[in-house]
Design a protein around this motif. Structure first.
Motif, mmCIF file in Angstrom:
data_model
loop_
_atom_site.group_PDB
_atom_site.id
_atom_site.type_symbol
_atom_site.label_atom_id
_atom_site.label_comp_id
_atom_site.label_asym_id
_atom_site.label_seq_id
_atom_site.Cartn_x
_atom_site.Cartn_y
_atom_site.Cartn_z
ATOM 1 N N GLY A 112 -4.617 -3.377 -5.409
ATOM 2 C CA GLY A 112 -3.595 -2.766 -4.570
ATOM 3 C C GLY A 112 -2.240 -2.755 -5.271
ATOM 4 O O GLY A 112 -2.017 -3.499 -6.239
ATOM 5 N N GLY A 164 0.516 -3.970 -4.321
ATOM 6 C CA GLY A 164 1.226 -5.255 -4.235
ATOM 7 C C GLY A 164 0.971 -6.101 -5.462
ATOM 8 O O GLY A 164 1.891 -6.737 -5.998
ATOM 9 N N ALA A 183 3.679 -7.263 -8.151
ATOM 10 C CA ALA A 183 3.974 -8.702 -8.247
ATOM 11 C C ALA A 183 3.594 -9.284 -9.607
ATOM 12 O O ALA A 183 4.344 -10.054 -10.190
ATOM 13 C CB ALA A 183 3.221 -9.449 -7.148
ATOM 14 N N SER A 198 2.236 5.191 -1.482
ATOM 15 C CA SER A 198 3.526 5.886 -1.609
ATOM 16 C C SER A 198 4.010 5.917 -3.059
ATOM 17 O O SER A 198 5.167 6.206 -3.316
ATOM 18 C CB SER A 198 4.566 5.198 -0.720
ATOM 19 O OG SER A 198 4.667 3.845 -1.122
ATOM 20 N N GLU A 215 -10.087 -6.543 -7.349
ATOM 21 C CA GLU A 215 -9.468 -7.857 -7.528
ATOM 22 C C GLU A 215 -8.353 -8.097 -6.525
ATOM 23 O O GLU A 215 -7.418 -8.831 -6.797
ATOM 24 C CB GLU A 215 -8.936 -7.981 -8.959
ATOM 25 C CG GLU A 215 -10.034 -8.033 -9.993
ATOM 26 C CD GLU A 215 -9.653 -8.848 -11.216
ATOM 27 O OE1 GLU A 215 -8.563 -9.433 -11.243
ATOM 28 O OE2 GLU A 215 -10.465 -8.869 -12.147
ATOM 29 N N GLY A 216 -8.405 -7.449 -5.397
ATOM 30 C CA GLY A 216 -7.391 -7.715 -4.384
ATOM 31 C C GLY A 216 -6.152 -6.881 -4.574
ATOM 32 O O GLY A 216 -6.271 -5.774 -5.093
HETATM 33 N N1 LIG Z 1 -6.038 -15.108 -6.269
HETATM 34 C C1 LIG Z 1 -6.486 -13.883 -6.418
HETATM 35 O O1 LIG Z 1 -7.691 -13.687 -6.647
HETATM 36 C C2 LIG Z 1 -5.506 -12.736 -6.356
HETATM 37 C C3 LIG Z 1 -5.955 -11.449 -6.696
HETATM 38 C C4 LIG Z 1 -5.054 -10.396 -6.630
HETATM 39 C C5 LIG Z 1 -3.740 -10.640 -6.215
HETATM 40 N N2 LIG Z 1 -3.348 -11.889 -5.909
HETATM 41 C C6 LIG Z 1 -1.957 -12.136 -5.488
HETATM 42 O O2 LIG Z 1 -1.709 -11.358 -4.344
HETATM 43 C C7 LIG Z 1 -0.321 -11.032 -4.319
HETATM 44 C C8 LIG Z 1 -0.184 -9.593 -3.922
HETATM 45 O O3 LIG Z 1 -0.665 -9.465 -2.608
HETATM 46 P P1 LIG Z 1 -0.663 -8.135 -1.755
HETATM 47 O O4 LIG Z 1 -1.530 -8.387 -0.580
HETATM 48 O O5 LIG Z 1 0.707 -7.648 -1.557
HETATM 49 O O6 LIG Z 1 -1.304 -7.105 -2.797
HETATM 50 P P2 LIG Z 1 -2.372 -5.973 -2.754
HETATM 51 O O7 LIG Z 1 -3.384 -6.205 -1.713
HETATM 52 O O8 LIG Z 1 -2.795 -5.790 -4.150
HETATM 53 O O9 LIG Z 1 -1.521 -4.697 -2.374
HETATM 54 C C9 LIG Z 1 -1.197 -4.414 -1.060
HETATM 55 C C10 LIG Z 1 -0.620 -3.027 -0.999
HETATM 56 O O10 LIG Z 1 -1.637 -2.069 -1.348
HETATM 57 C C11 LIG Z 1 -1.311 -0.849 -0.733
HETATM 58 N N3 LIG Z 1 -2.457 -0.289 -0.068
HETATM 59 C C12 LIG Z 1 -2.868 0.977 -0.165
HETATM 60 N N4 LIG Z 1 -3.904 1.204 0.601
HETATM 61 C C13 LIG Z 1 -4.199 0.057 1.215
HETATM 62 C C14 LIG Z 1 -5.166 -0.322 2.150
HETATM 63 N N5 LIG Z 1 -6.079 0.522 2.610
HETATM 64 N N6 LIG Z 1 -5.164 -1.573 2.579
HETATM 65 C C15 LIG Z 1 -4.278 -2.455 2.143
HETATM 66 N N7 LIG Z 1 -3.334 -2.165 1.252
HETATM 67 C C16 LIG Z 1 -3.278 -0.897 0.791
HETATM 68 C C17 LIG Z 1 -0.226 -1.134 0.294
HETATM 69 O O11 LIG Z 1 1.004 -0.669 -0.232
HETATM 70 P P3 LIG Z 1 1.434 0.844 0.055
HETATM 71 O O12 LIG Z 1 1.459 0.987 1.535
HETATM 72 O O13 LIG Z 1 2.724 0.958 -0.622
HETATM 73 O O14 LIG Z 1 0.364 1.698 -0.538
HETATM 74 C C18 LIG Z 1 -0.187 -2.643 0.366
HETATM 75 O O15 LIG Z 1 1.068 -3.164 0.659
HETATM 76 C C19 LIG Z 1 0.256 -11.375 -5.659
HETATM 77 O O16 LIG Z 1 1.056 -12.522 -5.548
HETATM 78 C C20 LIG Z 1 -0.964 -11.674 -6.499
HETATM 79 O O17 LIG Z 1 -0.699 -12.676 -7.469
HETATM 80 C C21 LIG Z 1 -4.201 -12.939 -5.963
#
Ligand SMILES: NC(=O)c1ccc[n+]([C@@H]2O[C@H](COP(=O)([O-])OP(=O)(O)OC[C@H]3O[C@@H](n4cnc5c(N)ncnc54)[C@H](OP(=O)(O)O)[C@@H]3O)[C@@H](O)[C@H]2O)c1
Length: 370
Positions: A201, A203, A207, A231, A309-310
């Protein structure tokens, strides 16, 4: 010649090792290994290197470079194909070679073809023996992507998550955290190499600025990198160019966005400048990229599997919409107890069927189909 159980185990182990040499390179075909044994010794080996290249049995026969001796035995990790695909059927090659005994680790997963290869060989006077149950399971699990594709006609969507012991996925949003140790991270690189595509994603891109490549001791390789960004915020003003858009594999990055993203001419222009492809998909009710579009996007791109990978927001929406077929859950003994710690997507609600458990240094991996 009769073979002891230990010898069979050894040769089956070897054909599975040979099959694994095709790791990540055989899609949409399975990984397959084969060997030829004469008087108890391996005299030739082969494996399927890539789609369109000869199958393992043909490779093994070719590397022998002569007709097998009378009494030669072949071991294969998967039932030989009996139909004409990109290459002629392997049953034909076996029959022409004169080999009269074949040991096979597992059957063809396609219910329409399962057993046909055996029948064809047996009807022509070749003795066929299937491996014991544990070897069959091991051989079948190696090709879980292929098996899923064949059985469902759909690409396989896998989700990987690394969590602390208290279910957190990052110490704090916006700063990359080391959830797991080096053994687990090396293991993730190995899985990245298997999958033709990876997906995160926006995010996570914002990040962590991840490269999403598979960095192995021998080389660095990039799957097709799918970035879900409704977006085009990862191409926004004031965002420094993300690695996935400017590194040596940037032509393998594709952004899945919505009509809203496509309306932002400045961001679309930036994508063009980076040479990054944009694909417009449906918008979900909550304003993101509609998660159920993923299988179609993958199929249109001829990608048979993706390693998601999230992060947690995207993972929650994938899980909630029933898109995840296979889960990789890494668990660390660390505790992220700070108030900024980021909770995971609630994986306890998604039990894995017949889980495979592995210890990786101080971490554990549990993986399998949901
Ligand atoms: N431990 C792990 O395995 C792991 C893996 C990956 C990330 N992380 C951590 O997670 C954090 C980021 O988290 P996050 O939740 O913000 O990131 P994310 O899930 O990668 O991204 C979320 C963003 O994706 C977009 N998106 C587009 N379509 C979506 C949908 N159908 N459902 C959900 N999101 C959608 C949205 O932004 P828009 O609305 O702008 O499109 C949403 O805000 C970082 O700190 C990273 O280090 C950890």
């Amino acid at each position: 010649m009769s073979l002891s159980g230990r010898k069979k185990e050894k040769f089956f182990g070897r054909v599975l090792e040979l099959a694994r040499k095709g790791w990540g390179d055989t899609h949409p075909n399975p990984m397959v290994g084969a060997l030829i044994m004469e008087s108890g010794e391996i005299v030739a080996e082969g494996y399927h290197q890539a789609c369109g290249k000869p199958h393992a049995e043909v490779e093994a026969l070719g590397s022998l470079g002569r007709k097998p001796n009378p009494g030669a035995i072949m071991f294969i990790s998967l039932e030989p194909c009996s139909t004409h695909g990109k290459t002629p059927p392997c049953t034909k090659a076996i029959l022409e070679s004169g080999i009269k005994k074949v040991f096979v680790a597992t059957t063809d997963p396609n219910p329409k073809h399962a057993g046909n290869g055996f029948d064809l060989l047996r009807n022509a006077g070749v003795e066929v023996e299937l491996a014991d149950e544990p070897t069959q399971v091991k051989a079948a699990r190696l090709n879980f992507i292929f098996n899923h594709n064949i059985k469902t006609g759909r690409p396989l969507i896998a989700l990987k998550f690394a969590e602390s012991a208290n279910g957190m996925v990052a110490e704090r949003m916006g700063r990359p955290s080391s959830v797991t140790g080096k053994e687990a991270r090396a293991d993730m690189m190995h899985w990245r190499r298997l999958f033709p595509a990876i997906c995160v994603g926006s995010g996570t891109v914002l990040a962590d600025d991840p490269s999403l490549t598979s960095r192995l001791p021998e080389n660095t390789w990039s799957p097709v990198r799918l970035l879900v960004d409704s977006s085009l915020s990862t191409l926004g003003e004031g965002v420094s160019p993300r690695k996935v858009y400017v590194d040596q594999f940037s032509e393998r990055s594709i952004v899945l966005t919505t009509a809203r993203g496509m309306l932002d001419s400045g961001r679309v222009k930036k994508a063009k400048e980076h040479g990054v492809r944009l694909i417009e998909v449906e918008e979900s009710a909550s304003g993101g990229v509609e998660p159920s579009c993923l299988p179609k996007v993958l199929s249109d791109l001829s990608l048979h599997a993706v390693y998601c990978e999230g992060g947690p927001t995207f993972a929650r929406s994938l899980l909630g919409s029933g898109q995840v077929d296979y889960l990789f859950r890494y668990r660390s003994p660390k505790l992220f107890e700070g108030e900024d710690a980021l909770p995971g997507p609630g994986l306890d609600d998604y039990p894995i069927r017949e889980p495979i458990e592995e210890e990786l240094g101080e971490d554990r991996l549990v993986h399998g189909f949901l």
